[in-house]
Enzyme design. Structure first.
Site, mmCIF file in Angstrom:
data_model
loop_
_atom_site.group_PDB
_atom_site.id
_atom_site.type_symbol
_atom_site.label_atom_id
_atom_site.label_comp_id
_atom_site.label_asym_id
_atom_site.label_seq_id
_atom_site.Cartn_x
_atom_site.Cartn_y
_atom_site.Cartn_z
ATOM 1 N N HIS A 31 -31.522 -17.664 18.984
ATOM 2 C CA HIS A 31 -31.346 -17.477 20.427
ATOM 3 C C HIS A 31 -30.031 -17.948 21.033
ATOM 4 C CE1 HIS A 31 -35.405 -16.035 20.710
ATOM 5 N NE2 HIS A 31 -35.855 -17.134 20.145
ATOM 6 N N LYS A 63 -38.559 -7.085 14.891
ATOM 7 C CA LYS A 63 -39.008 -7.937 15.996
ATOM 8 C C LYS A 63 -38.930 -7.104 17.275
ATOM 9 C CE LYS A 63 -38.310 -12.478 18.004
ATOM 10 N NZ LYS A 63 -37.465 -13.666 18.065
ATOM 11 N N HIS A 135 -38.701 -22.953 21.348
ATOM 12 C CA HIS A 135 -39.217 -21.607 21.631
ATOM 13 C C HIS A 135 -38.653 -21.132 22.961
ATOM 14 C CE1 HIS A 135 -41.959 -18.234 22.014
ATOM 15 N NE2 HIS A 135 -42.315 -18.685 23.187
#
Length: 144
Positions: A31, A63, A135
């Protein structure tokens, strides 16, 4: 027989390497892209980055979506992402730019084709564990 042994050795080595990655390291790999990686073809950013960062790989399903944040994980005098006191869900203190990648079409098998969307002035919401982001829970536009 030797081919099977070699194949199993490679699989086990790959699994051992993946097992050594912490959730925070996985979060950074999947990310955070700062400074933003420039590619020869801007429209190929998502395919290039997702493959380069091992988010997509042959033999695994594509994904459905992934977001890359284009700001440092830590800044002098402050953090982009919550630091040592990060618990539960936290949002970035300032707005950042990001690229949102969404899978094109209905096929979830490689090769994966993504649509890239550049977004400015976005806040990032993360889930934390042991004081570190692990996350990416979502993004939202900065209030005007």
């Amino acid at each position: 027989m030797a081919g099977w042994v070699l194949c199993m050795t490679l699989v086990l080595a790959a699994l051992a390497g993946a097992a050594g990655e912490t959730r925070y390291e996985k979060f950074l790999r999947q990310h955070v892209d700062y400074p933003r990686t420039s590619t020869l073809a801007a429209h190929r950013y998502c395919e290039t980055m997702l493959a380069r960062r091992r988010v997509t790989a042959p033999g695994r399903p594509c994904k459905p979506s992934n977001t890359f944040v284009h700001a440092p994980a830590a800044r002098p005098g402050g953090r982009l992402l919550p630091g040592a006191r990060c618990t539960g869900f936290q949002s970035t203190p300032s707005a950042v730019s990001l690229t949102a990648c969404r899978l094109r079409g209905g096929d979830t098998r490689p090769p994966c084709a993504y649509r890239a969307r550049q977004l400015q002035q976005q806040h990032v919401r993360v889930a934390c564990q042991a004081g570190l982001p692990v996350h990416l829970a979502g993004t939202y536009a900065a209030p005007q």
